[in-house]
Design a protein around this motif. Structure first.
Motif, mmCIF file in Angstrom:
data_model
loop_
_atom_site.group_PDB
_atom_site.id
_atom_site.type_symbol
_atom_site.label_atom_id
_atom_site.label_comp_id
_atom_site.label_asym_id
_atom_site.label_seq_id
_atom_site.Cartn_x
_atom_site.Cartn_y
_atom_site.Cartn_z
ATOM 1 N N UNK A 76 14.515 20.549 39.038
ATOM 2 C CA UNK A 76 14.669 21.998 38.916
ATOM 3 C C UNK A 76 15.051 22.372 37.492
ATOM 4 N N UNK A 77 14.583 23.538 37.082
ATOM 5 C CA UNK A 77 14.921 24.073 35.762
ATOM 6 C C UNK A 77 15.746 25.335 35.951
ATOM 7 N N UNK A 78 16.801 25.443 35.166
ATOM 8 C CA UNK A 78 17.667 26.614 35.247
ATOM 9 C C UNK A 78 17.562 27.406 33.954
ATOM 10 N N UNK A 79 17.344 28.695 34.104
ATOM 11 C CA UNK A 79 17.294 29.629 32.979
ATOM 12 C C UNK A 79 18.203 30.790 33.343
ATOM 13 N N UNK A 80 19.480 30.666 32.991
ATOM 14 C CA UNK A 80 20.453 31.666 33.405
ATOM 15 C C UNK A 80 20.645 31.586 34.912
ATOM 16 N N UNK A 81 20.433 32.700 35.597
ATOM 17 C CA UNK A 81 20.569 32.731 37.052
ATOM 18 C C UNK A 81 19.278 32.326 37.766
ATOM 19 N N UNK A 82 18.186 32.209 37.038
ATOM 20 C CA UNK A 82 16.903 31.860 37.637
ATOM 21 C C UNK A 82 16.757 30.344 37.733
ATOM 22 N N UNK A 83 16.297 29.885 38.897
ATOM 23 C CA UNK A 83 16.033 28.458 39.108
ATOM 24 C C UNK A 83 14.588 28.321 39.567
ATOM 25 N N UNK A 84 13.831 27.468 38.895
ATOM 26 C CA UNK A 84 12.457 27.197 39.301
ATOM 27 C C UNK A 84 12.298 25.701 39.559
ATOM 28 N N UNK A 85 11.382 25.380 40.453
ATOM 29 C CA UNK A 85 11.078 23.981 40.739
ATOM 30 C C UNK A 85 9.640 23.726 40.330
ATOM 31 N N UNK A 86 9.423 23.160 39.149
ATOM 32 C CA UNK A 86 8.059 22.855 38.716
ATOM 33 C C UNK A 86 7.477 21.725 39.566
ATOM 34 N N UNK A 87 6.161 21.647 39.599
ATOM 35 C CA UNK A 87 5.517 20.628 40.417
ATOM 36 C C UNK A 87 4.203 20.189 39.801
ATOM 37 N N UNK A 88 3.756 19.015 40.249
ATOM 38 C CA UNK A 88 2.480 18.438 39.842
ATOM 39 C C UNK A 88 1.648 18.270 41.106
ATOM 40 N N UNK A 89 0.375 18.625 41.039
ATOM 41 C CA UNK A 89 -0.527 18.364 42.150
ATOM 42 C C UNK A 89 -1.110 16.972 41.975
ATOM 43 N N UNK A 90 -1.060 16.173 43.032
ATOM 44 C CA UNK A 90 -1.614 14.824 43.015
ATOM 45 C C UNK A 90 -2.791 14.813 43.987
ATOM 46 N N UNK A 91 -3.969 14.556 43.463
ATOM 47 C CA UNK A 91 -5.182 14.501 44.281
ATOM 48 C C UNK A 91 -5.626 13.053 44.325
ATOM 49 N N UNK A 92 -5.722 12.504 45.534
ATOM 50 C CA UNK A 92 -6.192 11.130 45.639
ATOM 51 C C UNK A 92 -7.452 11.071 46.501
ATOM 52 N N UNK A 93 -8.068 9.927 46.533
ATOM 53 C CA UNK A 93 -9.328 9.689 47.227
ATOM 54 C C UNK A 93 -10.442 10.598 46.682
ATOM 55 N N UNK A 94 -10.381 10.879 45.386
ATOM 56 C CA UNK A 94 -11.353 11.759 44.720
ATOM 57 C C UNK A 94 -12.466 10.911 44.133
ATOM 58 N N UNK A 95 -13.706 11.176 44.530
ATOM 59 C CA UNK A 95 -14.822 10.378 44.038
ATOM 60 C C UNK A 95 -15.902 11.224 43.380
ATOM 61 N N UNK A 96 -15.741 12.524 43.361
ATOM 62 C CA UNK A 96 -16.744 13.427 42.787
ATOM 63 C C UNK A 96 -16.448 13.715 41.323
ATOM 64 N N UNK A 97 -17.446 14.126 40.569
ATOM 65 C CA UNK A 97 -17.184 14.573 39.200
ATOM 66 C C UNK A 97 -16.233 15.775 39.215
ATOM 67 N N UNK A 98 -15.436 15.911 38.187
ATOM 68 C CA UNK A 98 -14.409 16.956 38.180
ATOM 69 C C UNK A 98 -14.956 18.358 37.936
#
Length: 59
Positions: free
Chosen positions: A11-33
């Motif tokens: 989590x990131x805190x900026x004053x009173x604001x708290x955000x939870x950054x995230x990463x998308x993980x895609x697996x079993x991907x076999x097609x061109x992007x």
């Protein structure tokens, strides 16, 4: 069939604001992007997208 998982980052805190950054993980991907996953990250607010051909378990 590709799977999408969410990996939460510390989590990131900026004053009173708290955000939870995230990463998308895609697996079993076999097609061109073709830039689709970059657009997915932008639209979802993800920090990044990690793509794998093999199965990955995000803890």
């Amino acid at each position: 069939m590709p799977r999408i998982q969410i990996l939460e980052l510390p989590a990131e805190r900026h004053g009173d604001d708290v955000t939870t950054p995230f990463v998308l993980v895609v697996d079993q991907w076999t097609s061109p992007l073709h830039g689709h996953l970059t657009k997915l990250a932008e639209k979802s607010g993800a920090r990044a997208v990690m793509v794998f051909e093999e199965t990955m378990d995000v803890a």
